[in-house]
Design an enzyme around this catalytic site. Structure first.
Site, PDB file in Angstrom:
ATOM      1  N   ARG A  17     -13.020   6.597   6.883  1.00  0.00           N
ATOM      2  CA  ARG A  17     -13.699   7.087   8.244  1.00  0.00           C
ATOM      3  C   ARG A  17     -14.039   8.655   8.100  1.00  0.00           C
ATOM      4  O   ARG A  17     -13.270   9.426   7.612  1.00  0.00           O
ATOM      5  CB  ARG A  17     -12.817   6.840   9.267  1.00  0.00           C
ATOM      6  CG  ARG A  17     -12.991   5.550  10.063  1.00  0.00           C
ATOM      7  CD  ARG A  17     -12.350   5.600  11.552  1.00  0.00           C
ATOM      8  NE  ARG A  17     -10.848   5.661  11.519  1.00  0.00           N
ATOM      9  CZ  ARG A  17     -10.367   5.831  12.593  1.00  0.00           C
ATOM     10  NH1 ARG A  17     -11.166   5.867  13.779  1.00  0.00           N
ATOM     11  NH2 ARG A  17      -9.099   5.830  12.536  1.00  0.00           N
TER      12      ARG A  17
ATOM     13  N   HIS B 183      -6.322  -3.477  14.158  1.00  0.00           N
ATOM     14  CA  HIS B 183      -5.785  -2.029  13.840  1.00  0.00           C
ATOM     15  C   HIS B 183      -7.001  -1.225  14.388  1.00  0.00           C
ATOM     16  O   HIS B 183      -7.952  -1.181  13.607  1.00  0.00           O
ATOM     17  CB  HIS B 183      -5.697  -2.002  12.136  1.00  0.00           C
ATOM     18  CG  HIS B 183      -5.491  -0.700  11.780  1.00  0.00           C
ATOM     19  ND1 HIS B 183      -4.360   0.118  12.271  1.00  0.00           N
ATOM     20  CD2 HIS B 183      -5.997   0.280  10.949  1.00  0.00           C
ATOM     21  CE1 HIS B 183      -4.213   1.366  11.739  1.00  0.00           C
ATOM     22  NE2 HIS B 183      -5.102   1.289  10.770  1.00  0.00           N
TER      23      HIS B 183
ATOM     24  N   ASP C  86     -10.232   2.198 -10.425  1.00  0.00           N
ATOM     25  CA  ASP C  86     -11.260   3.046  -9.499  1.00  0.00           C
ATOM     26  C   ASP C  86     -12.563   2.881 -10.301  1.00  0.00           C
ATOM     27  O   ASP C  86     -12.861   2.990 -11.436  1.00  0.00           O
ATOM     28  CB  ASP C  86     -10.847   4.251  -9.023  1.00  0.00           C
ATOM     29  CG  ASP C  86     -11.556   4.837  -7.685  1.00  0.00           C
ATOM     30  OD1 ASP C  86     -10.735   5.030  -6.794  1.00  0.00           O
ATOM     31  OD2 ASP C  86     -12.757   5.167  -7.757  1.00  0.00           O
TER      32      ASP C  86
ATOM     33  N   THR D 112      -8.114  -1.669   3.177  1.00  0.00           N
ATOM     34  CA  THR D 112      -9.432  -1.047   3.584  1.00  0.00           C
ATOM     35  C   THR D 112      -9.692  -1.457   4.842  1.00  0.00           C
ATOM     36  O   THR D 112      -9.831  -2.359   5.048  1.00  0.00           O
ATOM     37  CB  THR D 112     -10.429  -1.700   2.354  1.00  0.00           C
ATOM     38  OG1 THR D 112     -10.009  -1.443   1.125  1.00  0.00           O
ATOM     39  CG2 THR D 112     -11.958  -1.201   2.441  1.00  0.00           C
TER      40      THR D 112
HETATM   41  N1  APR Z   1     -14.249  -0.725  -6.798  1.00  0.00           N
HETATM   42  C1  APR Z   1     -13.128   0.147  -6.910  1.00  0.00           C
HETATM   43  N2  APR Z   1     -12.841   1.549  -6.499  1.00  0.00           N
HETATM   44  C2  APR Z   1     -13.890   1.840  -5.359  1.00  0.00           C
HETATM   45  C3  APR Z   1     -14.815   0.863  -5.225  1.00  0.00           C
HETATM   46  C4  APR Z   1     -15.068  -0.492  -5.949  1.00  0.00           C
HETATM   47  N3  APR Z   1     -16.456  -0.882  -5.741  1.00  0.00           N
HETATM   48  N4  APR Z   1     -15.561   1.683  -3.906  1.00  0.00           N
HETATM   49  C5  APR Z   1     -15.240   2.682  -3.815  1.00  0.00           C
HETATM   50  N5  APR Z   1     -13.769   2.912  -4.702  1.00  0.00           N
HETATM   51  C6  APR Z   1     -12.899   3.997  -4.641  1.00  0.00           C
HETATM   52  C7  APR Z   1     -13.516   5.089  -4.353  1.00  0.00           C
HETATM   53  O1  APR Z   1     -14.053   5.767  -5.680  1.00  0.00           O
HETATM   54  C8  APR Z   1     -12.298   6.068  -3.727  1.00  0.00           C
HETATM   55  O2  APR Z   1     -11.686   6.580  -4.932  1.00  0.00           O
HETATM   56  O3  APR Z   1     -11.882   3.805  -3.611  1.00  0.00           O
HETATM   57  C9  APR Z   1     -11.538   5.128  -3.305  1.00  0.00           C
HETATM   58  C10 APR Z   1     -11.179   5.319  -1.851  1.00  0.00           C
HETATM   59  O4  APR Z   1     -10.435   6.271  -1.643  1.00  0.00           O
HETATM   60  P1  APR Z   1     -10.578   7.651  -0.506  1.00  0.00           P
HETATM   61  O5  APR Z   1     -12.077   7.950  -0.425  1.00  0.00           O
HETATM   62  O6  APR Z   1      -9.658   8.799  -0.870  1.00  0.00           O
HETATM   63  O7  APR Z   1     -10.101   6.691   0.749  1.00  0.00           O
HETATM   64  P2  APR Z   1      -8.522   6.409   1.260  1.00  0.00           P
HETATM   65  O8  APR Z   1      -8.447   7.459   2.316  1.00  0.00           O
HETATM   66  O9  APR Z   1      -7.763   6.106   0.127  1.00  0.00           O
HETATM   67  O10 APR Z   1      -8.646   5.334   2.297  1.00  0.00           O
HETATM   68  C11 APR Z   1      -9.194   4.057   1.411  1.00  0.00           C
HETATM   69  O11 APR Z   1      -8.009   2.760   3.253  1.00  0.00           O
HETATM   70  O12 APR Z   1      -7.351   3.342   5.130  1.00  0.00           O
HETATM   71  C12 APR Z   1      -8.178   3.010   4.634  1.00  0.00           C
HETATM   72  O13 APR Z   1     -10.041   3.448   6.363  1.00  0.00           O
HETATM   73  C13 APR Z   1      -9.538   3.471   4.505  1.00  0.00           C
HETATM   74  O14 APR Z   1     -11.312   1.846   4.026  1.00  0.00           O
HETATM   75  C14 APR Z   1     -10.480   3.069   3.787  1.00  0.00           C
HETATM   76  C15 APR Z   1      -9.326   2.788   2.329  1.00  0.00           C
END
Ligand code: APR
Length: 311
Positions: A84, A177, A35, A121
């Site tokens: 979202r 989706h 992450d 994503t």
């Molecule tokens: N590289 C790695 N990790 C990243 C990057 C990146 N460039 N940009 C953002 N992240 C990480 C964020 O730091 C965060 O921890 O992606 C993670 C996303 O986690 P959440 O915000 O908890 O989102 P989540 O509910 O897991 O959903 C992720 O899946 O279902 C889809 O619509 C949803 O697009 C979203 C994705």
């Protein structure tokens, strides 16, 4: 630690971390977790390792600091991005998440050129297409998650409506989706009997509305973030089918080359999953209204792809 395949998960947020937990609890694979929020990925890896120790499981889950750490992965699951917010459609996420998927896909191409990529994503049909273009991988090795989730949600609503076992239901939801998903009731079975023989159109329409709204309902109730147990369990089922070479059919987001009359688009269709990723797309016989919505669904995905000016 067990000598198992390696899966990398990019994005250690709600979906990524829950997926990691489900995969390791089932002893399917060792996990590398990445992450941009490195300390968070490390904290969650440590916490999950403790959970695995509590269950006496010898599975490895390790945080990785950079993309070199994904090398040797059989599968890379991409959940990096923004979820979202209330009132936001999946499409609102388009540009922000496209930049992330572009950079992540370049790293996958460089460090895990033999991996199968599962995109989670959102808007995931577009993100899967983007990842396919950027990695240059064969389309069988780049797929998106959501058909499994949409089908599971439909199954749950049918089970509640008819007071039957979920395990007796086989749901089929195609398309994007989002608003234009296509529940196919002629191919949605309760003990091998199509739902069209069991319920009236009005009831089927209600089930469709519940399924389409399920993600938004969770977003609005949560206040921050979006669904993650359902998405993680859906990724888990796909990973299992691929790693165990099950050759079972799941609705998943696949590249189409003429199937269902559609070309050069990623969209949800039934797919046979196995060690090659998508082994084959299954072509169902659709009614005219169903194929019309599928075509409309594909058109809306293509419109978003055009906005990104990928080609
Ligand atoms: N590289 C790695 N990790 C990243 C990057 C990146 N460039 N940009 C953002 N992240 C990480 C964020 O730091 C965060 O921890 O992606 C993670 C996303 O986690 P959440 O915000 O908890 O989102 P989540 O509910 O897991 O959903 C992720 O899946 O279902 C889809 O619509 C949803 O697009 C979203 C994705």
């Amino acid at each position: 630690m067990k000598n198992l395949p390696k899966i990398s998960i990019i994005g250690a947020g709600n979906v990524g971390a829950t997926t990691a937990m489900m995969i390791t609890e089932a002893e399917l694979a060792n996990i590398a977790l990445f992450d941009v929020a490195k300390a968070m990925a490390k904290a969650k890896s440590i916490d999950m390792s403790h959970a695995l120790a509590a269950k006496s499981l010898n599975i490895k889950i390790e945080p990785i600091d950079d993309y070199k750490g994904i090398s040797g992965s059989s599968i890379v699951v991409v959940t990096a991005g923004f979820p979202r917010k209330p009132g936001m459609s999946r499409d609102d996420l388009l540009k922000a998440n496209a930049d992330i998927i572009k950079s992540v896909s370049k790293e996958i191409k460089k460090y895990a050129p033999g991996a199968i990529v599962i995109i989670v994503t959102n808007p995931l049909d577009v993100m899967a297409y983007l990842s396919y273009k950027i990695t240059g991988f064969n389309h069988s090795r780049v797929l998106g998650m959501a058909g499994v989730l949409d089908s599971a949600r439909l199954t749950d609503f049918i089970a509640a409506r008819l007071n039957v076992k979920r395990s007796d239901i086989e749901s089929t939801v195609l398309g994007s989706h989002g608003e234009l998903m296509v529940p196919v009731y002629s191919q949605t079975m309760l003990n091998n009997k199509p739902l069209t023989d069991i319920l009236q159109q009005k009831d089927l329409d209600e089930l469709s509305a519940l399924t389409k709204n399920a993600g938004a309902q969770i977003v609005s109730l949560l206040g921050t973030g979006s669904a993650y147990y359902g998405p993680a369990a859906s990724v888990f089922e796909m990973v299992k089918a691929i790693l165990l070479d099950n050759k079972t059919t799941h609705c998943a987001c696949s590249y189409l080359q003429g199937e269902y009359g559609l070309r050069d688009v990623y969209i949800g269709v039934p797919c046979v999953l196995g060690k090659k990723g998508i082994e084959r797309v299954v072509e169902l016989k659709l009614t005219k209204p169903e194929s019309d919505v599928l075509a409309k669904s594909a058109e809306s995905i293509k419109a978003m792809i055009r906005k990104l000016e990928i080609n």
